[in-house]
Scaffold this motif. Structure first.
Motif, PDB file in Angstrom:
ATOM      1  N   GLY A 175       0.823  -1.214   0.000  1.00  0.00           N
ATOM      2  CA  GLY A 175       0.000   0.000   0.000  1.00  0.00           C
ATOM      3  C   GLY A 175       0.851   1.255   0.000  1.00  0.00           C
ATOM      4  O   GLY A 175       0.557   2.218  -0.714  1.00  0.00           O
ATOM      5  N   GLN A 176       1.903   1.269   0.796  1.00  0.00           N
ATOM      6  CA  GLN A 176       2.777   2.445   0.835  1.00  0.00           C
ATOM      7  C   GLN A 176       3.535   2.617  -0.474  1.00  0.00           C
ATOM      8  O   GLN A 176       3.766   3.740  -0.912  1.00  0.00           O
ATOM      9  CB  GLN A 176       3.740   2.365   2.013  1.00  0.00           C
ATOM     10  CG  GLN A 176       3.047   2.641   3.325  1.00  0.00           C
ATOM     11  CD  GLN A 176       4.009   2.986   4.441  1.00  0.00           C
ATOM     12  OE1 GLN A 176       5.187   3.249   4.233  1.00  0.00           O
ATOM     13  NE2 GLN A 176       3.492   3.012   5.659  1.00  0.00           N
ATOM     14  N   LEU A 177       3.912   1.515  -1.114  1.00  0.00           N
ATOM     15  CA  LEU A 177       4.583   1.612  -2.408  1.00  0.00           C
ATOM     16  C   LEU A 177       3.663   2.270  -3.433  1.00  0.00           C
ATOM     17  O   LEU A 177       4.083   3.164  -4.179  1.00  0.00           O
ATOM     18  CB  LEU A 177       5.016   0.228  -2.893  1.00  0.00           C
ATOM     19  CG  LEU A 177       5.653   0.165  -4.281  1.00  0.00           C
ATOM     20  CD1 LEU A 177       6.917   1.006  -4.352  1.00  0.00           C
ATOM     21  CD2 LEU A 177       5.935  -1.278  -4.662  1.00  0.00           C
ATOM     22  N   LYS A 178       2.405   1.866  -3.468  1.00  0.00           N
ATOM     23  CA  LYS A 178       1.452   2.457  -4.419  1.00  0.00           C
ATOM     24  C   LYS A 178       1.286   3.955  -4.175  1.00  0.00           C
ATOM     25  O   LYS A 178       1.260   4.741  -5.128  1.00  0.00           O
ATOM     26  CB  LYS A 178       0.101   1.751  -4.329  1.00  0.00           C
ATOM     27  CG  LYS A 178       0.136   0.335  -4.868  1.00  0.00           C
ATOM     28  CD  LYS A 178      -1.186  -0.373  -4.652  1.00  0.00           C
ATOM     29  CE  LYS A 178      -1.106  -1.821  -5.103  1.00  0.00           C
ATOM     30  NZ  LYS A 178      -2.347  -2.555  -4.820  1.00  0.00           N
ATOM     31  N   LYS A 179       1.185   4.369  -2.921  1.00  0.00           N
ATOM     32  CA  LYS A 179       1.030   5.792  -2.610  1.00  0.00           C
ATOM     33  C   LYS A 179       2.315   6.565  -2.936  1.00  0.00           C
ATOM     34  O   LYS A 179       2.260   7.676  -3.461  1.00  0.00           O
ATOM     35  CB  LYS A 179       0.648   5.964  -1.133  1.00  0.00           C
ATOM     36  CG  LYS A 179       0.540   7.399  -0.689  1.00  0.00           C
ATOM     37  CD  LYS A 179      -0.514   8.192  -1.435  1.00  0.00           C
ATOM     38  CE  LYS A 179      -0.609   9.582  -0.830  1.00  0.00           C
ATOM     39  NZ  LYS A 179      -1.361  10.504  -1.601  1.00  0.00           N
ATOM     40  N   ALA A 180       3.472   5.979  -2.641  1.00  0.00           N
ATOM     41  CA  ALA A 180       4.745   6.635  -2.972  1.00  0.00           C
ATOM     42  C   ALA A 180       4.874   6.800  -4.489  1.00  0.00           C
ATOM     43  O   ALA A 180       5.343   7.842  -4.967  1.00  0.00           O
ATOM     44  CB  ALA A 180       5.917   5.842  -2.411  1.00  0.00           C
ATOM     45  N   ALA A 192       7.440  -6.348  -6.713  1.00  0.00           N
ATOM     46  CA  ALA A 192       7.822  -6.506  -8.121  1.00  0.00           C
ATOM     47  C   ALA A 192       6.639  -6.305  -9.078  1.00  0.00           C
ATOM     48  O   ALA A 192       6.766  -5.561 -10.065  1.00  0.00           O
ATOM     49  CB  ALA A 192       8.492  -7.857  -8.350  1.00  0.00           C
ATOM     50  N   PRO A 193       5.465  -6.917  -8.840  1.00  0.00           N
ATOM     51  CA  PRO A 193       4.352  -6.700  -9.765  1.00  0.00           C
ATOM     52  C   PRO A 193       3.865  -5.252  -9.799  1.00  0.00           C
ATOM     53  O   PRO A 193       3.475  -4.740 -10.845  1.00  0.00           O
ATOM     54  CB  PRO A 193       3.243  -7.618  -9.243  1.00  0.00           C
ATOM     55  CG  PRO A 193       3.892  -8.572  -8.315  1.00  0.00           C
ATOM     56  CD  PRO A 193       5.133  -7.909  -7.817  1.00  0.00           C
ATOM     57  N   ILE A 194       3.899  -4.579  -8.645  1.00  0.00           N
ATOM     58  CA  ILE A 194       3.472  -3.178  -8.589  1.00  0.00           C
ATOM     59  C   ILE A 194       4.420  -2.317  -9.406  1.00  0.00           C
ATOM     60  O   ILE A 194       3.991  -1.474 -10.205  1.00  0.00           O
ATOM     61  CB  ILE A 194       3.393  -2.694  -7.127  1.00  0.00           C
ATOM     62  CG1 ILE A 194       2.319  -3.470  -6.367  1.00  0.00           C
ATOM     63  CG2 ILE A 194       3.129  -1.187  -7.060  1.00  0.00           C
ATOM     64  CD1 ILE A 194       2.365  -3.301  -4.859  1.00  0.00           C
ATOM     65  N   LEU A 195       5.722  -2.537  -9.226  1.00  0.00           N
ATOM     66  CA  LEU A 195       6.713  -1.768  -9.991  1.00  0.00           C
ATOM     67  C   LEU A 195       6.612  -2.071 -11.486  1.00  0.00           C
ATOM     68  O   LEU A 195       6.674  -1.159 -12.310  1.00  0.00           O
ATOM     69  CB  LEU A 195       8.125  -2.055  -9.491  1.00  0.00           C
ATOM     70  CG  LEU A 195       8.472  -1.468  -8.132  1.00  0.00           C
ATOM     71  CD1 LEU A 195       9.807  -2.017  -7.643  1.00  0.00           C
ATOM     72  CD2 LEU A 195       8.508   0.057  -8.203  1.00  0.00           C
ATOM     73  N   GLU A 203      10.344   4.055   0.593  1.00  0.00           N
ATOM     74  CA  GLU A 203      10.718   5.362   0.051  1.00  0.00           C
ATOM     75  C   GLU A 203      11.296   5.158  -1.345  1.00  0.00           C
ATOM     76  O   GLU A 203      12.048   4.205  -1.556  1.00  0.00           O
ATOM     77  CB  GLU A 203      11.751   6.042   0.956  1.00  0.00           C
ATOM     78  CG  GLU A 203      12.103   7.437   0.538  1.00  0.00           C
ATOM     79  CD  GLU A 203      12.874   8.213   1.586  1.00  0.00           C
ATOM     80  OE1 GLU A 203      13.393   9.279   1.237  1.00  0.00           O
ATOM     81  OE2 GLU A 203      12.961   7.760   2.746  1.00  0.00           O
ATOM     82  N   ILE A 204      10.913   6.039  -2.269  1.00  0.00           N
ATOM     83  CA  ILE A 204      11.356   5.926  -3.664  1.00  0.00           C
ATOM     84  C   ILE A 204      12.049   7.205  -4.079  1.00  0.00           C
ATOM     85  O   ILE A 204      11.469   8.295  -4.006  1.00  0.00           O
ATOM     86  CB  ILE A 204      10.163   5.676  -4.610  1.00  0.00           C
ATOM     87  CG1 ILE A 204       9.434   4.399  -4.207  1.00  0.00           C
ATOM     88  CG2 ILE A 204      10.646   5.584  -6.053  1.00  0.00           C
ATOM     89  CD1 ILE A 204       8.145   4.208  -4.936  1.00  0.00           C
ATOM     90  N   GLU A 205      13.276   7.064  -4.539  1.00  0.00           N
ATOM     91  CA  GLU A 205      14.073   8.196  -5.038  1.00  0.00           C
ATOM     92  C   GLU A 205      14.278   7.967  -6.533  1.00  0.00           C
ATOM     93  O   GLU A 205      14.438   6.809  -6.966  1.00  0.00           O
ATOM     94  CB  GLU A 205      15.411   8.193  -4.302  1.00  0.00           C
ATOM     95  CG  GLU A 205      16.346   9.285  -4.677  1.00  0.00           C
ATOM     96  CD  GLU A 205      17.683   9.136  -3.928  1.00  0.00           C
ATOM     97  OE1 GLU A 205      18.428  10.115  -3.952  1.00  0.00           O
ATOM     98  OE2 GLU A 205      17.975   8.067  -3.387  1.00  0.00           O
ATOM     99  N   ALA A 206      14.268   9.036  -7.324  1.00  0.00           N
ATOM    100  CA  ALA A 206      14.333   8.832  -8.778  1.00  0.00           C
ATOM    101  C   ALA A 206      15.109   9.954  -9.476  1.00  0.00           C
ATOM    102  O   ALA A 206      15.260  11.055  -8.943  1.00  0.00           O
ATOM    103  CB  ALA A 206      12.923   8.760  -9.346  1.00  0.00           C
TER     104      ALA A 206
END
Length: 132
Positions: A52-57, A94-97, A124-127
């Protein structure tokens, strides 16, 4: 000015932390995006699990990319930090990404960490991205 600061109003205000959500280097047409987490504009977490946090991030990442004049297709590099052992969550993330990134396929690094900025933050996602 060579450097342009990006701070969309939908994302929390990073100025108390001394940061911008993204910085565009106009000379290289590159966008450097600060770590995005599951925080709304009031720094509240909406979900208490990694998926859930990955989707929101990622949704916050999209907001910052759009405010910067970039997009998911222009991502060059992505770093995903997950609290705990990364291997324990790879089946969830992995599937979300893969769905989010589609054919963009930037360089990608996943890192398991013992802590992030606040205890309730699990991802946390940095790009880095190119301008369109």
């Amino acid at each position: 000015m060579r450097k342009q600061l990006i701070n969309p109003p939908q994302i929390y205000d990073g100025s108390p932390f001394g940061m911008s959500q993204a910085v565009i280097d106009r000379a290289s047409a590159t966008v450097y995006i600060s770590g995005q987490v599951d925080w709304d504009a009031n720094r509240q977490v909406s979900c208490h699990n990694v998926a859930g946090q990955l989707k929101k991030a990622l949704a916050n990442l999209t907001t910052v990319l759009e405010a910067s004049g970039s997009s998911e297709e222009s991502l060059l590099s992505l770093r995903v930090y997950v609290r705990g052992e990364l291997g324990e969550f790879i089946g969830d993330i992995a599937p979300i990404l893969a769905q989010y990134l589609g054919e963009s396929r930037p360089s990608l690094t996943g890192i398991g960490v013992s802590s992030l900025a606040y205890p309730e933050i699990l991802v946390e996602i940095e790009a880095t991205a190119a301008l369109k």
